[in-house]
Design a protein around this motif. Structure first.
Motif, PDB file in Angstrom:
ATOM      1  N   GLY A 156       0.876  -1.172  -0.169  1.00 33.14           N
ATOM      2  CA  GLY A 156       0.137  -0.050   0.010  1.00 33.14           C
ATOM      3  C   GLY A 156       0.891   1.280   0.209  1.00 33.14           C
ATOM      4  N   LYS A 157       1.917   1.431   0.540  1.00 28.59           N
ATOM      5  CA  LYS A 157       2.868   2.295   0.754  1.00 28.59           C
ATOM      6  C   LYS A 157       3.404   2.424  -0.450  1.00 28.59           C
ATOM      7  N   VAL A 158       4.088   1.591  -1.403  1.00 28.00           N
ATOM      8  CA  VAL A 158       4.492   1.823  -2.384  1.00 28.00           C
ATOM      9  C   VAL A 158       3.613   2.558  -3.422  1.00 28.00           C
ATOM     10  N   GLU A 206       1.191   9.240  -6.158  1.00 25.46           N
ATOM     11  CA  GLU A 206       1.727  10.760  -5.974  1.00 25.46           C
ATOM     12  C   GLU A 206       2.705  11.104  -7.114  1.00 25.46           C
ATOM     13  N   LEU A 207       3.401  10.311  -7.333  1.00 22.25           N
ATOM     14  CA  LEU A 207       4.517  10.321  -8.378  1.00 22.25           C
ATOM     15  C   LEU A 207       3.942  10.614  -9.746  1.00 22.25           C
TER      16      LEU A 207
END
Length: 251
Positions: free
Chosen positions: A128-130, A136-137
């Motif tokens: 999930g973090k990745v 975002e990027l």
């Protein structure tokens, strides 16, 4: 230097020759030849020490015959030793590597990447973090993916809204994003694409009767997601240009 090495054997050979020469001077002709022949042929002196045979000159390199017990050299640290224990890979680093590799092959939706991470046993928290960071990027963009998919599949394969929506949902794109993407195709554009598909296939059906031709053309359009109403209208227009009238009860 080990006593059994080839270099050590040659040293013994030199010593044997010196002793054999001395024997000839003291009247031991037969003894001198025998000791000299033995040292020259077998690489060992007259003392009877045994060692590996050597056909070449002595070398300054150390012996590589392995440890004294005769076993092979180990390929790495012993299993279970502290040297063999490697640190576990960071789950987030693994997830980033997987996502980047997949994205370099072809665009992917967030759901497709999440499924790939699950299959590789990446923990949900790290995945999930990745994935959030990739969003975002701008590396993950389901809206851009859906728009590009609609343009490519409609112009390249002639797919209608219904088929395009099904493909996007299958790839994990949410309902609202799917709707916005397929609505970029207006009804006139969809009808024009259906006409091109019919015109392309029409010539190959001219040997058939009108009803068979109609069923085959309608089946082709249905598989590409066109409604039966639009399919019938387009097919009738194409056949009328050939002077063929269809019955109004076509279904």
């Amino acid at each position: 230097m080990l006593a059994g090495s080839s270099w050590f054997g040659d040293e013994q050979d030199t010593g044997g020759k010196k002793r054999s020469g001395k024997g000839r001077r003291t009247g031991g002709r037969g003894t001198g030849r025998g000791s000299g022949r033995a040292s020259g042929r077998f690489g060992r002196g007259t003392t009877g020490r045994s060692g590996p045979l050597s056909d070449g000159p002595p070398s300054d390199e150390p012996s590589h015959d392995g440890p004294s017990h005769g076993g092979p050299l180990p390929d790495g640290p012993d299993v279970g030793s502290s040297a063999a224990a490697a640190p576990a890979a960071d789950p987030e680093s693994v997830a980033r590597a997987i996502c980047l590799r997949l994205l370099t092959m072809a665009p992917k939706t967030r759901a497709q990447l999440a499924e790939a991470l699950r299959k590789r046993d990446v923990p949900d928290e790290a995945a999930g973090k990745v994935l959030d960071r990739f969003v975002e990027l701008g590396l993950i963009n389901d809206e851009a993916f859906a728009e590009a998919w609609v343009d490519s599949r409609h112009h390249g394969r002639g797919l209608a809204k219904r088929a395009l929506a099904a493909e996007l949902r299958h790839r994990g794109v949410d309902t609202e994003t799917v709707k916005e993407a397929v609505e970029r195709l207006d009804s006139d554009q969809e009808a024009e694409t259906a006409r091109r598909l019919v015109d392309r296939k029409l010539a190959s059906t001219r040997s058939l009767d009108s009803q068979t031709r109609t069923r085959r053309l309608a089946g082709m359009l249905a598989r590409k997601g066109y409604s039966s109403g639009l399919a019938y209208r387009v097919i009738r227009e194409a056949l009328e240009q050939e002077g063929i009238d269809l019955e109004d009860d076509f279904s």
